[in-house]
Scaffold this motif. Structure first.
Motif, short mmCIF file in Angstrom:
data_model
loop_
_atom_site.label_atom_id
_atom_site.label_comp_id
_atom_site.label_asym_id
_atom_site.label_seq_id
_atom_site.Cartn_x
_atom_site.Cartn_y
_atom_site.Cartn_z
N ILE A 239 0.83 -1.20 0.00
CA ILE A 239 0.00 0.00 0.00
C ILE A 239 0.87 1.25 0.00
O ILE A 239 0.61 2.22 -0.72
N GLN A 240 1.95 1.24 0.79
CA GLN A 240 2.84 2.40 0.85
C GLN A 240 3.50 2.63 -0.50
O GLN A 240 3.67 3.78 -0.94
N SER A 241 3.87 1.54 -1.18
CA SER A 241 4.45 1.66 -2.52
C SER A 241 3.45 2.28 -3.49
O SER A 241 3.81 3.12 -4.33
N GLY A 242 2.17 1.86 -3.37
CA GLY A 242 1.14 2.42 -4.23
C GLY A 242 0.92 3.89 -3.98
O GLY A 242 0.77 4.69 -4.92
N VAL A 243 0.91 4.28 -2.70
CA VAL A 243 0.75 5.70 -2.35
C VAL A 243 1.93 6.51 -2.87
O VAL A 243 1.76 7.61 -3.45
N ASN A 244 3.14 5.98 -2.69
CA ASN A 244 4.32 6.69 -3.19
C ASN A 244 4.29 6.84 -4.71
O ASN A 244 4.68 7.88 -5.25
N SER A 245 3.83 5.81 -5.39
CA SER A 245 3.73 5.88 -6.85
C SER A 245 2.78 6.98 -7.28
O SER A 245 3.06 7.75 -8.21
N THR A 246 1.63 7.07 -6.58
CA THR A 246 0.65 8.11 -6.91
C THR A 246 1.23 9.50 -6.64
O THR A 246 1.08 10.42 -7.46
N LEU A 290 -8.68 1.33 1.15
CA LEU A 290 -7.59 1.67 0.24
C LEU A 290 -6.83 0.39 -0.14
O LEU A 290 -6.11 -0.18 0.69
N THR A 291 -7.01 -0.07 -1.37
CA THR A 291 -6.36 -1.29 -1.84
C THR A 291 -5.55 -0.97 -3.09
O THR A 291 -5.65 0.12 -3.66
N LEU A 292 -4.76 -1.95 -3.54
CA LEU A 292 -3.92 -1.73 -4.72
C LEU A 292 -4.74 -1.44 -5.98
O LEU A 292 -4.38 -0.54 -6.74
N PRO A 293 -5.83 -2.18 -6.27
CA PRO A 293 -6.65 -1.81 -7.44
C PRO A 293 -7.21 -0.40 -7.33
O PRO A 293 -7.30 0.32 -8.33
N GLY A 294 -7.60 0.02 -6.10
CA GLY A 294 -8.10 1.38 -5.92
C GLY A 294 -7.03 2.42 -6.18
O GLY A 294 -7.29 3.45 -6.80
N LEU A 295 -5.81 2.15 -5.71
CA LEU A 295 -4.70 3.08 -5.97
C LEU A 295 -4.38 3.16 -7.46
O LEU A 295 -4.05 4.23 -7.99
#
Length: 408
Positions: A239-246, A290-295
């Motif tokens: 999840i943190q990786s997804g947030v950082n990517s966004t 908040l999930t990976l598909p949502g991110l």
């Protein structure tokens, strides 16, 4: 005397069917919008494991999961409280309380412990239900459920109520073999496919009941034998990786837009930030997890939102090259880009709607965030950015000689 028993093979088939039906029903109950993204899977021959990310009220979750509620609607054949309704017969109720119950009827109690004789013939059941939506009561206080039936249920309802005007109709909740009359209103007119069920004390109760009605009944009762609450340590890194990517994606878009379009690029980035804020606010209102598909859907929404701003800025540049004044270029640029933005987003909305209707689990969750992102991006790209541009340039009608848009 004949004694019938089921073979072990038949018992296994019934158990397997009930387990599969419960799996489907549980998934429908806890994931109607697709944003919770639960894990519902079979464990062994008689157990189901349910994982609910982001759930705060575990007591309410257990209540919703464990209820085997089924809905039945039947006609009242005897009552002793409303003298203005048909089948008013206090003596008949007294006899029923003593155990003398007429053939074809059974004695049930309402939530206020009113004894009622109810026909065993079912007018319609939850299987005939098309939709059930909670709403505040129009009569003031309490809540009600707006019900819509399929053609079979509507036909039965119409035929029964045609001859049943001024009779009472019982709405019965059947749960683990126990039957409770939710409400027994008097039929005022001939009913068909659409009507309301009254008698709920508040909107929360009506919402829970309508959810159970829509999702269907469990094929077999269940007991919760183990409950554990765990932290998000396993998925926290992803999840943190997804947030950082966004966030990195947003920063890269912001730098590129301000470098290429200067002040208009900064306006686009501001509109993009507002778009992201609106999207997160909507997801919070839906209590989405908040999930990976949502991110991934959020990141896609950011890219689509900035695409609309690029289209607007390029249109304004074209008008400036054609010799139009700065103010006219802004107006014509937004007007010309508006139709193109609407057309492109509508086609993407259709694709998102298809994913929502035919997808399940993470795909459905992705579709919800994707569609919401499209709607917020259309608002931010057209309305918000234009409002900011008008705020900057709108009050200087005769003083603008050049726009800070990086034109050649």
């Amino acid at each position: 005397m004949l004694t019938a028993t089921l073979s072990p093979q038949a018992k296994n088939q019934i158990q397997e069917f009930a387990l599969k039906q419960n799996l489907l029903t549980l998934h429908n109950r806890i994931n109607e919008l697709g944003v919770a993204e639960p894990i519902v899977q079979q464990q062994g021959l008689d157990r189901i494991v349910v994982q609910l990310p982001g759930v705060q009220d575990t007591a309410k979750a257990k209540e919703i999961l464990g209820r085997t509620a089924a809905l039945e609607v039947r006609m009242v054949t005897g009552h002793g409280t409303r003298s203005d309704a048909r089948n008013y017969d206090p003596r008949k109720i007294e006899d029923a309380l003593k155990g003398i119950i007429p053939a074809g009827s059974e004695l049930l109690y309402s939530r206020i412990q009113e004894p009622l004789l109810v026909s065993k013939r079912v007018v319609f059941s939850g299987e005939n239900l098309v939709s059930a939506s909670p709403k505040p009561s129009q009569q003031g206080g309490g809540a009600e459920i707006a019900v819509s039936l399929d053609s079979k249920g509507a036909g039965s309802m119409k035929l029964t109520t045609r001859d049943g005007i001024n009779r009472r109709m019982a709405v019965i909740l059947v749960e683990k073999g126990k039957k409770e009359v939710l409400t027994a209103p008097t039929v005022q007119a001939e009913l068909s496919s659409k009507f309301v069920i009254t008698g709920m004390e508040n909107l929360s109760e009506a919402s829970d009941l309508s959810l159970l009605m829509r999702a269907g009944a469990l094929a077999a009762p269940m007991e919760i034998i183990e409950e554990r609450t765990v932290g998000p340590s396993m998925g926290e890194e992803n999840i943190q990786s997804g947030v950082n990517s966004t966030l990195w994606g947003f920063a890269a878009i912001a730098l590129m837009m301000m470098f290429y379009y200067m002040l208009f690029g900064a306006v686009s980035v501001t509109a993009l930030a507002i778009n992201l804020l609106l999207l997160v606010a909507l997801l919070s209102m839906l209590q989405a997890t908040l999930t990976l598909p949502g991110l991934a859907a959020i990141a896609l929404a950011l890219g689509m939102a900035i695409d609309a701003n690029v289209l607007i800025n390029e249109r304004i540049r074209e008008e400036l090259r054609d010799g139009n004044t700065p103010q006219a270029s802004i107006r014509i640029g937004y007007d010309k880009a508006f139709g193109t933005i609407i057309d492109s987003n509508i086609t993407t909305l259709i694709a998102g709607a298809a994913l929502f209707m035919f997808g399940t689990g993470p795909i459905k969750g992705f579709a919800v965030v994707h569609v919401l992102g499209i709607l917020t991006s259309m608002f931010s790209a057209v309305m918000v950015s234009r409002g900011i541009v008008n705020l900057i340039y709108g009050y200087r009608h005769n003083k603008i000689n050049k726009l800070s848009i990086g034109q050649d």
